[in-house]
Design a protein around this motif. Structure first.
Motif, PDB file in Angstrom:
ATOM      1  N   PRO A   1       0.794  -1.224   0.000  1.00 11.84           N
ATOM      2  CA  PRO A   1       0.000   0.000   0.000  1.00 11.84           C
ATOM      3  C   PRO A   1       0.835   1.287   0.000  1.00 11.84           C
ATOM      4  O   PRO A   1       0.337   2.335  -0.373  1.00 11.84           O
ATOM      5  N   SER A   2       2.111   1.212   0.361  1.00 12.44           N
ATOM      6  CA  SER A   2       2.946   2.421   0.359  1.00 12.44           C
ATOM      7  C   SER A   2       3.173   2.935  -1.057  1.00 12.44           C
ATOM      8  O   SER A   2       3.570   4.085  -1.246  1.00 12.44           O
ATOM      9  N   THR A   3       2.894   2.108  -2.071  1.00 13.99           N
ATOM     10  CA  THR A   3       3.037   2.524  -3.468  1.00 13.99           C
ATOM     11  C   THR A   3       1.728   3.071  -4.024  1.00 13.99           C
ATOM     12  O   THR A   3       1.695   3.537  -5.159  1.00 13.99           O
ATOM     13  N   GLY A   4       0.655   2.985  -3.237  1.00 17.99           N
ATOM     14  CA  GLY A   4      -0.658   3.418  -3.706  1.00 17.99           C
ATOM     15  C   GLY A   4      -1.468   2.300  -4.327  1.00 17.99           C
ATOM     16  O   GLY A   4      -2.631   2.469  -4.647  1.00 17.99           O
ATOM     17  N   TYR A   5      -0.851   1.140  -4.503  1.00 15.02           N
ATOM     18  CA  TYR A   5      -1.542   0.007  -5.113  1.00 15.02           C
ATOM     19  C   TYR A   5      -2.237  -0.833  -4.051  1.00 15.02           C
ATOM     20  O   TYR A   5      -1.757  -0.971  -2.930  1.00 15.02           O
TER      21      TYR A   5
ATOM     22  N   ARG B   1      -4.143   1.217  -8.616  1.00 16.85           N
ATOM     23  CA  ARG B   1      -4.381   2.402  -7.785  1.00 16.85           C
ATOM     24  C   ARG B   1      -5.855   2.761  -7.966  1.00 16.85           C
ATOM     25  O   ARG B   1      -6.316   2.966  -9.078  1.00 16.85           O
TER      26      ARG B   1
ATOM     27  N   TRP C   1      -7.638   5.362  -7.550  1.00 21.53           N
ATOM     28  CA  TRP C   1      -8.036   6.646  -8.116  1.00 21.53           C
ATOM     29  C   TRP C   1      -7.750   6.755  -9.612  1.00 21.53           C
ATOM     30  O   TRP C   1      -8.217   7.678 -10.274  1.00 21.53           O
ATOM     31  N   GLU C   2      -7.004   5.816 -10.163  1.00 21.09           N
ATOM     32  CA  GLU C   2      -6.684   5.861 -11.584  1.00 21.09           C
ATOM     33  C   GLU C   2      -7.782   5.150 -12.383  1.00 21.09           C
ATOM     34  O   GLU C   2      -8.142   4.020 -12.086  1.00 21.09           O
TER      35      GLU C   2
END
Length: 176
Positions: free
Chosen positions: A95-99, A157, A159-160
């Motif tokens: 999760p630190s990568t946004g994924y 991600r 939001w993408e």
């Protein structure tokens, strides 16, 4: 003299702040009525469907309750479950990568996601967590009705939009 007064004041402040820290509050005792389980839910009521006022009782979900535990190697397979069985899927996530992993179920009448996924940080030999290291995201699904449903897990991600997921795991679930 000044030192003694300061020590006494500090001791008083500490004793006042610690008052009640070691006491336990008594919880009201609940009696089990006829026709109820020990958790207070009516006998025969499926977990997570019993409402007490405005709150819904949710089951405690852990890897111990799953009948089938899968990982990314299950991609492209067909899994057979009996009605009521629980399937857990553990997928590496960072999760630190946004994924994060997102689940899509083709027929939610056949297969139902149980609560939110659980995240477990990576194992570390020290007491300090490893920052930025990938952990495991675990999803739980319950076979609700007979039929066929496709479960698609996408690592992306949130939001993408319009972007191809980094990874995809697709599992066909057949409930008997």
């Amino acid at each position: 003299m000044f030192t003694k007064i300061c020590l006494i004041i500090i001791a008083l402040i500490m004793s006042v702040s610690l008052t009640g820290c070691g006491t336990k509050t008594a919880s009201p005792t609940a009696s089990v009525q006829s026709g109820e389980t020990s958790q207070g839910t009516p006998a025969g009521t499926p977990a997570g469907e019993y409402s007490t006022g405005n709150e819904i009782m949710l089951p405690i979900i852990s890897g111990d309750v799953s009948n089938v535990t899968l990982d990314a190697m299950a991609d492209g397979t067909t899994q057979q479950l009996k009605k009521g069985e629980v399937m857990a899927i553990r997928l590496e996530s960072n999760p630190s990568t946004g994924y994060a992993w997102y689940a899509t179920i083709s027929d939610p009448k056949v297969l139902v996601q149980m609560g939110e996924p659980q995240y477990q940080e990576p194992a570390s030999s020290s007491s300090t967590p490893v920052i930025g290291a990938a952990g495991t995201q675990t999803f739980f699904f319950q076979a609700a009705e007979s039929g066929l449903s496709t479960l698609t897990m996408e690592y992306k991600r949130g939001w993408e939009t319009g972007v191809t997921p980094e990874k995809t795991v697709t599992i066909i679930v057949e409930v008997q």
